[in-house]
Design an enzyme around this catalytic site. Structure first.
Site, short mmCIF file in Angstrom:
data_model
loop_
_atom_site.label_atom_id
_atom_site.label_comp_id
_atom_site.label_asym_id
_atom_site.label_seq_id
_atom_site.Cartn_x
_atom_site.Cartn_y
_atom_site.Cartn_z
N HIS A 1 0.81 -1.22 0.00
CA HIS A 1 0.00 0.00 0.00
C HIS A 1 0.84 1.26 0.00
O HIS A 1 0.40 2.30 -0.50
CB HIS A 1 -0.95 0.02 1.20
CG HIS A 1 -2.13 -0.87 1.02
ND1 HIS A 1 -2.11 -2.20 1.30
CD2 HIS A 1 -3.38 -0.60 0.54
CE1 HIS A 1 -3.29 -2.73 1.02
NE2 HIS A 1 -4.08 -1.78 0.55
N GLY A 2 2.01 1.22 0.57
CA GLY A 2 2.81 2.43 0.58
C GLY A 2 4.16 2.19 1.21
O GLY A 2 4.34 1.29 2.02
#
Lengths: 441, 356
Positions: free
Chosen positions: A293-294
């Site tokens: 996700h990041g």
């Protein structure tokens, strides 16, 4: 296919070349895997595909993150190293299209799909614009067969697609942006301790915002694809009515969770090698899921919280699987509520930009700052409460059905009024132009 | 190996979709027309929204020798572009941003190696020396849009402008759902730190970002009173945050203000080094807002020091009788008619200040 590349190139034309390079490479490697005469050669071509895809993703998305962590690590042993800051622009949707493309070579290797002979079809499958930048993550095996014959226009399919497009836009523009986003920004952007009511309002608002934003995008993607004659699978199934975390991941972004299950989890051994190994595998997969996700440790913590909960749930299920009381409605509701509350705590790490903010918010949620600031207006708190109540109620009512099954049962006048309301609300409410949250991933 | 033909196809729910779509297509425009008529009956008219997209378009219009106006909302309302063009012989580009600090845009122009034009920079000391918060964020948002606008966003904005010029209900500052909900009379908890509401919509804007104050706001009446009352909390410096010791907060603000003097002087120097010119202007202010500003930032304070440290010329409206006689009807901006006369009178002063 041309429209998809124009769509992507309208954001940043050079990155359309990167998209094509990734796609073309996997097309060639997929063919090589299929033609390889020995298992070793097959594995070699697969490793090449995985390495190139993940290197590309690693460079663009995780380059600075890795350098910063390397700097921190060597500083622990007394070496002062100042890495150069990579001035890299993150190609929008790279996490999604890398997985779209990679799933093809993985499926060819596993014998789940036959390699396509048409580069055009494969380019379309990876770049198909509705799902290109924020999913759902589409498996080549699901999409490529739809490219074999040109889609035949079907009026009802087109209108249903249009309805889904309207519904998805409504979720994003009205519910996520107009009703929830400002409370989220206020609470997560405050630099000091806040009251419990404000903290919970902000976190519940984010739980709603991320759902409406992402599920709204997925619904738009499915609707747009239907209008063009293609079918994409669902990505959400009323996740806030989940009872337990395994249920949650069967309902939340399950194009990602099935990807993680089929590729890292099962090849790692899944749950075939005993409970301890299965627990380790789960934690590895959720670590990867968080990082996907990041490029930040806060996302990793979010993933690990879910991993711990999945493991804990397995233990509890093995202990209580014969207890009949666990199947009662009251117990199911209680477990569902508990799941939602823990999911909300985990969302704090997903949304917070750093650990200080996250820990301060967690502290506020458990009542550590009775004299903290009251930063939300009463109107904002009521707004969040009403939207959250509607969200939870609708998920529980619909948890065992589908939107299609619900629509069949609705009277025609209500459908017409509902469709008009959704479209009118989108136009009259005037969105604030916020990008979809998942575009950044 | 499994077949390559997928059996996956989404279910289409059984409904008379043709008829449903027809009803929705007929009723949705009817609802929009009804809302449009209602908004017009309340006094709203079509006008552009002054968004970061519109600002970015004007920023892109800046050429190396352009004449640009930067700062807060006062030069937006008080400067008539036609009159300034007549007075200075060059069409100005309006880059001032309502509710913003001028410094980020000044720094942006200073960092643009191509720019060697003329900058008219409005200074409201409470805003120019803001250490952070929304005043800086508003300018940064516009600059971010300028730097990152995609082709899709550019073409989308062209389409939006066509609609905004024709439809009254497209008012981002007043008629979005969020803004309408803010008007609900729901009292807040005691001690809640909810930000003060912004003044209501009281002007129109065009593609050059020239706002014109409505007549109902220029004349005494309920709208003018609402706008006046809207400014007071916004121009009152907020208390220090509860989670930072007062002394530490004040020390931080002082440090940020000192840095702003230094950075602004450096930006002016950079523009002048390339042959460009910068002039600071203090635009008219009246009534209670003037009292607050004069008390918080007296003339001999930041204004005088900014001119001294930057070496740039300055025009303070109170220094010249022909500029000092204007009254801002809602205490902060000139009416449309006065802005034309004010610009006529300001132009010779600007010409003098900018002459070598």
């Amino acid at each position: 296919m041309v429209a998809s590349y124009i769509f992507y190139g309208a954001w940043n034309p050079p990155f359309a070349l990167l998209l094509f390079a990734t796609t073309a490479l996997d097309f060639v490697l997929g063919a090589q895997i299929a033609q390889a005469s020995t298992p070793r050669t097959r594995r070699g071509w697969l490793i090449a595909s995985v390495a190139v895809n993940l290197s590309m993703l690693g460079f663009f998305k995780y380059g600075n993150f890795l350098l910063e962590n390397f700097q921190w690590l060597v500083a622990r042993v007394g070496v002062q190293y100042q890495p150069p800051h990579l001035d890299v622009f993150l190609p929008i949707g790279i996490s999604f299209y890398t997985f779209h493309s990679l799933s093809y070579t993985l499926d060819v290797y596993r014998g789940e799909t036959q390699p396509t002979k048409s580069l055009r079809d494969f380019v379309l499958a990876v770049s198909f614009f509705p799902q290109l930048v924020a999913g759902p993550i589409v498996r080549a095996a699901d999409f490529l067969p739809q490219c074999v014959a040109p889609p035949v226009p079907v009026r009802n399919r087109f209108y249903w697609g249009l309805f889904l497009l309207t519904f998805g836009m409504f979720e994003k523009v009205v519910l996520a942006d107009a009703l929830l986003s400002s409370s989220v920004d206020t609470v997560f952007g405050h630099g000091g301790p806040i009251q419990t009511l404000d903290a919970w309002s902000g976190v519940l608002a984010f739980a709603g915002q991320i759902f409406f934003d992402f599920a709204g995008y997925s619904t738009c993607a499915i609707g747009a694809a239907l209008c063009l004659g293609f079918s994409l699978k669902d990505n959400f199934r009323f996740p806030y009515a989940a009872v337990g975390f395994s249920d949650f991941w069967r309902r939340w972004h399950f194009s990602l969770s099935t990807f993680l299950r089929d590729y890292p989890y099962i090849p790692l051994g899944g749950n075939r090698s005993g409970p301890v190994r299965a627990a380790i595998n789960l934690m590895i997969v959720m670590f990867v899921g968080g990082l996907w996700h990041g490029a930040a440790w806060t996302f990793v913590v979010w993933g690990l919280i879910h991993g711990v909960c999945l493991v804990a749930e397995r233990v509890l299920r093995s202990l209580f699987h014969e207890a009949k009381w666990t199947q009662s409605t009251a117990a199911q509701l209680l477990f569902g509520l508990a799941t939602y509350v823990v999911v909300c705590f985990a969302w704090v790490f997903f949304r917070a930009t750093d650990f200080n903010t996250a820990l301060r918010l967690i502290g506020a949620m458990v009542g550590s700052f009775p004299r903290g600031d009251a930063i939300l207006s009463t109107r904002e708190i009521l707004q969040v409460a009403l939207v959250t109540a509607g969200l939870l109620l609708s998920h529980w009512v619909l948890r065992s059905t589908s939107i299609e099954a619900m629509v069949v049962r609705l009277p025609r006048w209500l459908m017409a009024a509902g469709w008009t309301f959704l479209a009118g609300a989108i136009i009259l409410i005037q969105g604030n132009g916020n990008a979809f949250i998942y575009f950044q991933f | 190996m499994p077949s390559s033909i997928s059996s996956f196809e989404r279910t289409i729910p059984a409904q008379p979709w043709n008829r449903l779509a027809g009803i929705a297509v007929a009723l949705t425009p009817a609802a929009v027309v009804a809302w449009e008529l209602y908004c017009r009956s309340l006094g709203y008219g079509p006008t552009l929204n002054d968004t970061p997209d519109l600002w970015a378009e004007r920023r892109e219009a800046v050429r190396p020798d352009s004449l640009v106006i930067i700062g807060d909302s006062r030069p937006l309302f008080d400067v008539d572009l036609d009159q300034l063009e007549k007075g200075l012989g060059q069409r100005p580009i309006q880059l001032a941003i309502a509710g913003s600090c001028a410094y980020p845009v000044l720094a942006n122009l200073a960092a643009d190696p191509q720019f060697r034009g003329t900058v008219i920079c409005s200074v409201v000391p409470l805003m120019f020396f803001a250490p952070g918060g929304p005043l800086i964020a508003n300018a940064e948002d516009a600059l971010k849009k300028y730097r990152t606008r995609t082709l899709a966003q550019r073409s989308g904005h062209q389409l939006v402008m066509l609609l905004e010029e024709r439809l009254a209900f497209l008012k981002q500052d007043d008629l979005t759902l969020g803004q309408l909900l803010k008007r609900l009379p729901i009292p807040n908890r005691p001690g809640a730190l909810a930000p003060p509401p912004l003044p209501p919509y009281f002007s129109t804007a065009d593609r050059e970002r020239r706002p014109r104050m409505f007549e109902p706001c220029a004349q005494p009446g309920p709208l003018q009173n609402r706008v006046k009352l809207g400014w007071l909390p916004l121009f009152t410096p907020p208390p220090p945050p509860s989670f930072v010791p007062r002394e530490a907060f004040l020390a931080g603000v002082k440090q940020a203000v000192e840095a702003r003097f230094k950075d602004a002087a450096a930006a002016v120097k950079a523009i002048r080094a390339r042959g460009g010119k910068v002039v600071f202007v203090r635009f008219p202010v009246s009534g209670e807002v003037k009292k607050i500003e004069d008390q918080a930032t007296p003339r001999q304070g930041p204004w005088t020091r900014l001119l001294a440290e930057s070496g740039a010329p300055g025009i303070y409206f109170e220094d010249f009788p022909e500029l000092a006689g204007f009254e801002c009807p809602e205490w902060s901006h000139l009416s449309n008619a006065d802005s034309i006369e004010f610009t006529k009178r300001l132009a010779p002063h600007l010409k003098k200040a900018l002459s070598p």
